[in-house]
Scaffold this motif. Structure first.
Motif, mmCIF file in Angstrom:
data_model
loop_
_atom_site.group_PDB
_atom_site.id
_atom_site.type_symbol
_atom_site.label_atom_id
_atom_site.label_comp_id
_atom_site.label_asym_id
_atom_site.label_seq_id
_atom_site.Cartn_x
_atom_site.Cartn_y
_atom_site.Cartn_z
ATOM 1 N N ASP C 17 29.612 48.946 37.106
ATOM 2 C CA ASP C 17 30.688 49.695 37.763
ATOM 3 C C ASP C 17 30.137 50.743 38.728
ATOM 4 O O ASP C 17 30.652 50.927 39.834
ATOM 5 N N VAL C 18 29.089 51.444 38.302
ATOM 6 C CA VAL C 18 28.507 52.458 39.177
ATOM 7 C C VAL C 18 27.900 51.813 40.413
ATOM 8 O O VAL C 18 28.064 52.299 41.536
ATOM 9 N N LEU C 21 30.559 50.828 42.988
ATOM 10 C CA LEU C 21 31.029 51.999 43.738
ATOM 11 C C LEU C 21 30.038 52.392 44.826
ATOM 12 O O LEU C 21 30.422 52.678 45.967
ATOM 13 N N LEU C 22 28.763 52.412 44.463
ATOM 14 C CA LEU C 22 27.744 52.842 45.418
ATOM 15 C C LEU C 22 27.633 51.875 46.588
ATOM 16 O O LEU C 22 27.540 52.295 47.740
ATOM 17 N N LEU C 24 29.927 49.951 47.786
ATOM 18 C CA LEU C 24 31.094 50.126 48.649
ATOM 19 C C LEU C 24 30.946 51.374 49.525
ATOM 20 O O LEU C 24 31.236 51.349 50.719
ATOM 21 N N ALA C 25 30.463 52.475 48.915
ATOM 22 C CA ALA C 25 30.360 53.725 49.669
ATOM 23 C C ALA C 25 29.318 53.613 50.776
ATOM 24 O O ALA C 25 29.556 54.002 51.924
ATOM 25 N N ILE C 26 28.167 53.057 50.439
ATOM 26 C CA ILE C 26 27.115 52.935 51.450
ATOM 27 C C ILE C 26 27.555 51.956 52.531
ATOM 28 O O ILE C 26 27.302 52.161 53.719
ATOM 29 N N ALA C 28 30.665 51.519 53.584
ATOM 30 C CA ALA C 28 31.605 52.198 54.472
ATOM 31 C C ALA C 28 30.870 53.050 55.491
ATOM 32 O O ALA C 28 31.316 53.231 56.622
ATOM 33 N N LEU C 29 29.708 53.580 55.099
ATOM 34 C CA LEU C 29 28.948 54.433 56.016
ATOM 35 C C LEU C 29 28.192 53.601 57.047
ATOM 36 O O LEU C 29 28.129 53.948 58.223
ATOM 37 N N TYR C 30 27.629 52.468 56.600
ATOM 38 C CA TYR C 30 26.727 51.740 57.491
ATOM 39 C C TYR C 30 27.393 50.625 58.292
ATOM 40 O O TYR C 30 26.895 50.262 59.354
ATOM 41 N N PRO C 32 30.174 50.506 60.186
ATOM 42 C CA PRO C 32 30.454 50.868 61.583
ATOM 43 C C PRO C 32 29.175 51.026 62.410
ATOM 44 O O PRO C 32 29.166 50.725 63.597
ATOM 45 N N LEU C 33 28.091 51.465 61.774
ATOM 46 C CA LEU C 33 26.829 51.627 62.489
ATOM 47 C C LEU C 33 26.278 50.276 62.933
ATOM 48 O O LEU C 33 25.861 50.103 64.070
#
Lengths: 56, 471, 125
Positions: C17-18, C21-22, C24-26, C28-30, C32-33
């Motif tokens: 689960d952790v 989450l990670l 997905l978060a990373i 979302a940041l990368y 668009p880059l």
């Protein structure tokens, strides 16, 4: 080797010391105490206590 | 073990039956101020000036004051709710009690990401500053990485060791950074003899017209971003109902003063085109006064401000992560408290590598935008939160430590200013905005359909409140 | 209402689960880059042989530029002429509004459903 190069090494060294301190203490804590004790924190403990006092 | 509702008859309060080890209640109002202002003050030392680039000097001032109104609303609303919901996790716990679990999960993530990203941005700036100083002494090509890592490791260690030392440290360095701004203002103002400020000659009209004023709101948030972090300390202050409103409102006043002074001095010394893209504007301003003393003072101020902010961010992000773990929103392993230091030590440890990944691997403007957007989503939640709070528990139903005036005007003002800021972010950063919200939509679905099954239902409502109206 | 007893999650499940989450978060940041969609467009219309006058700088401004380390107009021209491009299409604006409103709508609806369960278990249980 000038002072800034020395500082770079010092910064790496200090980072490692802080990191090691945390990891060693983490390991010691987790092996000394049971999860039941460590994870016993409950949200709203204070509120529940004040409620209790009001009732008396 | 953890299937305990502490408000139930059998398991009331602390002591042998309930919490064996909880967070330490040791903080006073000055620490709350230091936590709030400490996180934010770095915004005056770097970042706010991008609003000058986006709309010109006057646009930055208008953005500064409108963002000031936005944050005054945030501070008032937060003070009321958090003086009543005094638990670690702050807005997360508020959302859980007032709006609902899924909202709480999202708010918890906003908090963790906003603060961890801000921490990474601070560490990057700290490394940049050290490199600049090395460059001024004639050393080229300094490796920034050891200094970035050291800043994060040292502050993590400090946080691990206990909240009182952490926030006392923050109090000292934040006060020095704030005094540096006041000294710069006094030294350059015409009060004491000839002033180097040249507002008349340097100020221009609005280079982008009024659209630029709207666009400037994006970075206008930087003047104050993070003041709402005071709520995270709720479980560790000695008297939350008094200290939190006092510390938060004193904090926002400090920042309004600091932001206005920073704007005034900087635009009087630096052409707006340069200011709009400067990395360390207050340091540049001090350089332009020609005084070495001021330059050193503001250099130290910049360094302290970045450290204070990263320090507060570690504190806040770990509290939010801890609170979510404690409720099983995240694995409950994170909900542990250190028996000697009384800190959420597993959450602190877990967030260190995350901060390092972003500090060493991502470009700073991406990191900042991610942080701003998470903050913005959180501010949009606040008016919804307070409107529901007043509706479900009217003023006479529960005792509040602080009641904010003119309800619902602050909530509506906040909501409309958030709308304006979304538009400002949309001008230029629309893709990130959509990417971010897609992320939150996906994790929301993941939480609702998967993760929520591990959460106890009634037991997560821990406040001793009456049943909400209408339920 | 019957009290809901959550299942106990295995250690491996917690770790997965952790990680989810990670990632997905990373992402979302990368994402668009990687798609080169990040950041706003900046245009530079630098005139040929720029002078301080043609860049619209007065004497005080020139003095400040010199102090900042820009000795002549050509070196500062890039910074002075940088302008953001604020043009946008109504279509993408509508998409953004739809995404934001939709997000809050979904979230409030699900939250409300979960919240009713919480309240009924808490106060009726």
């Amino acid at each position: 080797m000038d002072i800034w190069t020395l500082l770079e090494y010092a910064a790496w060294g200090l980072s490692a010391i802080f990191g090691l301190y945390i990891i060693i203490d983490w390991f010691k804590t987790d092996t000394t105490y049971s999860d039941e004790v460590l994870m016993s924190s409950r949200e709203g403990a204070l509120e529940a206590m004040t409620e209790e006092q009001h009732k008396h | 073990m953890s299937d305990v509702d502490i408000t139930s008859k059998e398991m009331d309060g602390m002591g042998p039956k309930g919490t064996k080890i909880g967070l330490a209640r040791v903080l006073g109002p000055a620490h709350v101020w230091a936590l709030g202002v400490g996180i934010v003050l770095v915004g005056e030392y770097m970042g706010w000036n991008f609003s000058v680039g986006k709309g010109g000097a006057y646009a930055a001032l208008i953005a500064c004051w409108f963002a000031g109104i936005l944050y005054s609303c945030v501070a008032m609303i937060d003070s009321e709710v958090t003086s009543t919901v005094a638990a670690a996790g702050g807005q997360y716990t508020q959302a859980k009690h007032i709006v609902g679990p899924l909202m709480a999960f999202n708010v918890g993530l906003y908090l963790v990401f906003a603060y961890t990203m801000l921490e990474a941005a601070n560490a990057i700036t700290f490394g940049f500053l050290i490199e600049t100083v090395a460059g001024m002494t004639g050393h080229e090509g300094l490796d920034q990485r050891p200094f970035i890592v050291l800043a994060i490791m040292f502050l993590a260690w400090l946080n691990y060791r206990g909240v009182l030392a952490t926030l006392t440290f923050n109090l000292v360095i934040t006060a020095i950074a704030f005094i540096a701004i006041i000294v710069l203002f006094l030294a350059t103002s015409p009060i004491f003899g000839a002033s180097p400020l040249r507002h008349v000659e340097l100020m221009t009209g609005l280079p982008y017209g009024w659209l630029g004023v709207l666009a400037a709101m994006h970075f206008g948030l930087w003047y104050y971003l993070g003041i709402e972090g005071t709520c995270q300390a709720a479980e560790e202050v000695r008297s939350p109902a008094r200290s939190l409103p006092f510390g938060t409102l004193a904090g926002i006043m400090t920042l309004l003063i600091a932001a206005s002074l920073t704007w005034y001095v900087c635009v009087g010394l630096i052409p707006w085109e340069y200011l709009g893209q400067a990395g360390v504007p207050l340091f540049d301003a001090a350089r332009l006064t020609g005084s070495t003393t001021l330059m050193i003072l503001l250099g130290i101020g910049t360094m302290f401000a970045t450290l204070a902010s990263a320090n507060g961010c570690i504190n806040d992000a770990s509290r939010a992560w801890f609170a979510m773990g404690r409720d099983h929103y995240l694995p409950d392993w994170f909900g542990a408290v250190h028996p000697t230091f009384r800190t959420p030590y597993r959450s602190i440890i877990f967030l260190v590598p995350i901060a390092l990944i972003f500090a060493l691997g991502a470009p700073i403007d991406q990191v900042i935008t991610f942080s701003i957007l998470s903050g913005l989503l959180e501010y949009t939640f606040m008016p919804l939160n307070v409107i529901m709070f007043r509706r479900k528990w009217p003023l006479d139903s529960i005792r509040r430590g602080y009641e904010h005036p003119f309800h619902p005007i602050p909530a509506l003002v906040l909501l409309s200013l958030c709308g304006v800021t979304y538009f400002a972010v949309f001008l230029g950063y629309g893709t990130q905005l959509v990417a971010m919200i897609s992320f939150y939509i996906i994790v929301s679905l993941w939480f609702h359909f998967w993760r929520y099954r591990f959460v106890r239902r009634g037991a997560q409502f821990t406040m001793p409140w009456p049943r909400p109206l209408g339920y | 209402m019957a009290k809901y007893i959550p299942p106990v999650q295995s250690k491996i499940g917690q770790i997965i689960d952790v990680i989810v989450l990670l990632v997905l978060a990373i992402g979302a940041l990368y994402v668009p880059l990687f798609m080169k969609l990040a950041g706003s467009d900046v245009t530079h219309v630098v005139p040929e042989n720029p002078t301080w006058e043609s860049l619209g700088q007065n004497a005080t401004m020139v003095e400040k530029w010199n102090q900042l380390g820009y000795a002549d107009a050509a070196s500062a021209a890039e910074i002075i002429t940088a302008r953001f491009d604020y043009s946008f299409s109504i279509g993408s604006l509508l998409v953004m509004i739809l995404v934001i409103v939709g997000y809050y709508f979904i979230m409030l609806k699900f939250s409300e459903k979960e919240y009713r369960d919480v309240i009924s278990e808490k106060f009726d249980g």
